[in-house]
Design an enzyme around this catalytic site. Structure first.
Site, PDB file in Angstrom:
ATOM      1  N   HIS A  35      43.791 -22.049  -5.411  1.00  0.00           N
ATOM      2  CA  HIS A  35      42.439 -22.309  -5.929  1.00  0.00           C
ATOM      3  C   HIS A  35      41.630 -23.085  -4.888  1.00  0.00           C
ATOM      4  CE1 HIS A  35      45.002 -22.590  -9.764  1.00  0.00           C
ATOM      5  NE2 HIS A  35      44.415 -21.420  -9.815  1.00  0.00           N
ATOM      6  N   LYS A  51      54.345 -15.039  -3.720  1.00  0.00           N
ATOM      7  CA  LYS A  51      53.102 -15.693  -4.102  1.00  0.00           C
ATOM      8  C   LYS A  51      53.434 -17.028  -4.768  1.00  0.00           C
ATOM      9  CE  LYS A  51      49.116 -15.052  -7.000  1.00  0.00           C
ATOM     10  NZ  LYS A  51      48.639 -14.532  -8.258  1.00  0.00           N
ATOM     11  N   HIS A  82      53.422  -9.427 -14.196  1.00  0.00           N
ATOM     12  CA  HIS A  82      54.088 -10.409 -15.057  1.00  0.00           C
ATOM     13  C   HIS A  82      55.556 -10.088 -15.322  1.00  0.00           C
ATOM     14  CE1 HIS A  82      49.768 -10.997 -15.687  1.00  0.00           C
ATOM     15  NE2 HIS A  82      50.140 -12.262 -15.642  1.00  0.00           N
ATOM     16  N   CYS A 126      48.296 -10.232 -18.744  1.00  0.00           N
ATOM     17  CA  CYS A 126      47.002  -9.749 -18.203  1.00  0.00           C
ATOM     18  C   CYS A 126      45.895  -9.873 -19.246  1.00  0.00           C
ATOM     19  CB  CYS A 126      47.084  -8.276 -17.809  1.00  0.00           C
ATOM     20  SG  CYS A 126      48.259  -7.885 -16.523  1.00  0.00           S
ATOM     21  N   LYS A 142      53.108 -20.775 -11.019  1.00  0.00           N
ATOM     22  CA  LYS A 142      53.674 -21.839 -11.835  1.00  0.00           C
ATOM     23  C   LYS A 142      55.083 -21.449 -12.264  1.00  0.00           C
ATOM     24  CE  LYS A 142      52.302 -24.495 -15.840  1.00  0.00           C
ATOM     25  NZ  LYS A 142      51.512 -24.420 -17.048  1.00  0.00           N
ATOM     26  N   HIS A 161      45.972 -25.626  -7.692  1.00  0.00           N
ATOM     27  CA  HIS A 161      46.907 -25.589  -6.569  1.00  0.00           C
ATOM     28  C   HIS A 161      46.172 -25.117  -5.327  1.00  0.00           C
ATOM     29  CE1 HIS A 161      47.308 -21.241  -6.799  1.00  0.00           C
ATOM     30  NE2 HIS A 161      47.742 -21.289  -8.049  1.00  0.00           N
ATOM     31  N   CYS A 219      49.510  -6.005 -22.325  1.00  0.00           N
ATOM     32  CA  CYS A 219      50.234  -7.047 -21.582  1.00  0.00           C
ATOM     33  C   CYS A 219      49.568  -8.382 -21.905  1.00  0.00           C
ATOM     34  CB  CYS A 219      50.203  -6.783 -20.075  1.00  0.00           C
ATOM     35  SG  CYS A 219      50.883  -8.185 -19.159  1.00  0.00           S
ATOM     36  N   CYS A 221      54.993  -4.596 -16.522  1.00  0.00           N
ATOM     37  CA  CYS A 221      53.761  -4.969 -15.817  1.00  0.00           C
ATOM     38  C   CYS A 221      54.171  -5.541 -14.457  1.00  0.00           C
ATOM     39  CB  CYS A 221      52.994  -6.020 -16.625  1.00  0.00           C
ATOM     40  SG  CYS A 221      51.822  -6.934 -15.617  1.00  0.00           S
TER      41      CYS A 221
END
Ligand code: MSP
Length: 638
Positions: free
Chosen positions: A25, A299, A150, A133, A302, A22, A130, A147
């Site tokens: 990246h 942010k 996540h 992570c 996905k 995306h 987690c 977390c």
């Protein structure tokens, strides 16, 4: 100009193959590409590496979800990253995959080295794990028991594992970071790492039982375990160069520069230097950390379903337009908002208007007045000299800013040259010189123009390689590799009189805003436009409207809306404007705006304002209004 010719090694993170590429990246990869191209153009030996991170639990989960064998799945997604970077003309020297046998050998070699030094030990561990992570997390890292990355409660896990004695290197790492102020930059991230290091550093769990996670690199000293994905992934930066013996490694490792976003600061700022130190490898030179591209409020991810695919964007707007947008819009180190309106805005204002118009207008004059041939300059007057000197100063600043990853500032500086050349045309009126048959003066003005355009094109090469090549070709210049001028020896006057220019298509066509207002339907006829009370022409003529150029801009203490500006409206004027939420002060310098200059002075938050900037209000946002192309400051608007 002094060129630092130390070999330059630039890396992007290797991207997880549990998601497709995306624009997040793409951003880091375009930054890497720009830096690599820039250093190559300066004649610096350069190595640029990107790649994919293919081990770990998340990858297995993603393959299972697609009902594919893991090996086929990683090949497929890694192939998509490569295809995306190829379509974006990313000039990587190596695309590394952590499933490459050569990489696996290096990971095992380093694990063995660190083990032999006594820095790896076995221990029973119980803690909160987690899965997102892929690591044990500390209670103090959790927010309301979850977390923070996540948003899930970690699982309590108890198992025997191997640990890296990271804690042993805590004081050494603090000393290194304090002794090398630019090891991690920008400074806010260096401070973040130092703040983290104020708490006792725990040892790093570096294994996973093979029975639970079979998709990983076996530990060389216990093959019932595989290595933790970060211990595997970080080593790509060494294995990709052919560590330990290859000449490529010896040449490039000392100049290593890592590019990452802030999400992976801890592994790069803490795990990686301590791992390198334990393995007896000198540290990387710099870690350059950038912020996130945000979509809407948060942010891109996905799970939020708000991914923007780079290829899609490039197909719609053009590769160089997208590269320019990314580099101009984000302040490296800070978060930036992504929207297609912003992309279109930049393309229209900076590329189509400022640069594209200047280029096509100048070439059109050269064809009209000099049959497309570069004339020899006659007497150089102070205003021509001023353009030469500005071009030289801009190049020096541009080089420093690009090397320091201040892409937005580098481009703003280059656009100052573009703006000044536009003003040079307005001031010198080549059409008048032609009409009045001032041939010598017209030759000098046209030569100055064409040479300034060549500088702009030369400087744009690392940012917009395709468009810069087109500009240079239209200016009758060979490419650098084919006998053309090299950026490292850029000097005024290299374009030769007599050079034939080439006609070409517009470089950056103007775009329509993609989200037009919905057309009124028959069922709901458009309401008549509601206006303020009608005024007569005399009343309107009382308004004194001028074009001004913003010279200075700063925030006003305790106000989040107001900026104090100095605007040249034919002379400097202090104006206070309520645009701080839409504009950064530094982005305003050089901008031309519409100003009401005969408003009675007023005081806002104690600061005097002698005029008012006009702005459109659209969807709750203010957008400044200015001339369609540059004009002299103080020009009246009627
Ligand atoms: N595999 C690890 C990295 C190992 S490096 C030894 C990983 N992969 S990732 O696919 O999640 O990529 C993270 C990186 O992608 C970020 O550090 C950044 O370079 C880029 N970005 C991902 N999302 C981004 C944004 N929304 N904005 C900017 N960059 C982003 O972590």
């Amino acid at each position: 100009m002094q060129i630092n010719s130390k070999p330059f090694y630039v890396t992007t993170p290797i991207y997880y193959v549990n998601a497709e590429p995306h624009i997040g990246h793409a951003y880091t990869t375009i930054v890497g590409d720009t830096l690599a191209r820039f250093h190559r153009l300066l004649g610096v030996p350069t190595f640029f590496q990107t790649g994919t991170d293919e081990h770990g639990e998340k990858v297995v989960e993603a393959a299972n979800a697609k009902k594919m064998p893991v090996r086929d799945y990683v090949d497929q997604i890694s192939g998509k990253f490569q295809a995306a970077w190829d379509a974006l003309e990313i000039s990587y020297d190596n695309f590394i995959r952590t499933t490459d046998p050569a990489h696996i050998r290096v990971v095992q070699d380093i694990l063995q080295k660190v083990f032999d030094r006594g820095d790896i030990y076995f221990s029973e561990y119980a803690g909160y794990y987690c899965y997102g992570c892929e690591r044990f997390v500390l209670e103090r890292e959790l927010v309301e028991g979850k977390c923070p990355d996540h948003l899930v409660k970690p699982t309590f896990v108890k198992e025997g594992n191997y640990f890296f004695r990271m804690s042993r290197y805590q004081d050494w790492l603090i000393d290194h970071i304090q002794g090398h102020p630019d090891f991690i930059r920008p400074e806010r991230y260096r401070n973040e790492v130092l703040a983290f290091l104020k708490e006792p550093l725990e040892d790093l769990c570096l294994s996973r039982p093979k029975a639970r996670v079979p998709w990983g690199i076996p530990l060389p000293f216990d093959d019932t375990y595989v290595t933790y994905v970060w211990f595997d992934a970080l080593i790509n930066y060494l294995s990709g160069l052919g560590y330990p013996d290859s000449p490529t490694f010896r040449l490039f490792w000392p100049g290593c520069q890592h590019l990452i976003a802030k999400d992976i600061l801890k592994p790069h700022g803490i795990y990686w230097p301590t791992m390198l130190h334990a393995a007896g490898v000198p540290l990387y030179q710099h870690l350059h950390v950038h912020g996130y591209w945000q979509l809407g409020a948060g942010k891109m991810s996905k799970s939020l379903g708000n991914i923007v695919e780079p290829l899609n964007l490039v197909q719609r707007y053009g590769l160089d337009q997208v590269r320019y947008f990314f580099l101009r819009e984000m302040v490296y180190g800070l978060d930036a908002a992504f929207s297609e309106e912003a992309v279109v805005g930049r393309i229209n204002a900076d590329l189509a208007n400022d640069l594209g118009n200047l280029f096509s207008r100048s070439l059109a004059m050269l064809f009209k007045y000099r049959q497309g041939k570069v004339p020899a300059p006659a007497t150089v007057e102070p205003q021509d000299q001023a353009i030469q000197e500005l071009a030289q100063a801009v190049w020096e600043d541009y080089r420093t800013l690009l090397t320091g990853l201040e892409f937005h500032k580098a481009l703003m500086r280059l656009w100052e040259l573009i703006g000044e050349v536009n003003r040079y045309i307005v001031l010198n009126e080549p059409w008048r010189l032609h009409k009045e048959q001032e041939h010598d003066r017209l030759d000098t003005v046209l030569y100055t123009l064409v040479e300034a355009l060549r500088w702009v094109a030369m400087l744009l090469q690392p940012i917009m390689p395709g468009s810069a090549a087109k500009m240079l070709a239209q200016l009758g210049q060979a490419a650098e590799g084919e006998g053309g001028w090299s950026l490292s020896s850029l000097a005024w006057g290299q374009i030769l009189p007599g050079t034939s220019l080439q006609r070409g298509d517009p470089l950056f066509p103007r775009l329509e805003i993609l989200t037009p207002a919905p057309a009124p339907t028959a069922a709901a006829p458009a309401a008549p436009l509601q206006t303020k009370e009608e005024i007569d022409l005399t009343t309107f003529r009382h308004l004194d409207l001028r074009i001004g150029t913003i010279q200075r801009a700063e925030r006003i203490a305790k106000s989040d809306k107001l900026l104090k500006l100095v605007v040249d409206v034919g002379g400097p004027r202090q104006v206070v404007a309520g645009i701080a939420q839409e504009y950064q002060p530094e982005d305003l310098i050089g901008k031309q705006v519409l100003v009401v200059v005969n408003l009675k002075p007023a005081k806002l938050m104690g600061v005097e304002s002698h005029g008012m900037l006009l702005a459109a209000k659209s969807e709750g946002r203010l957008v400044l209004v200015g001339p369609e192309s540059p004009v002299l400051p103080g020009s009246p608007v009627a």
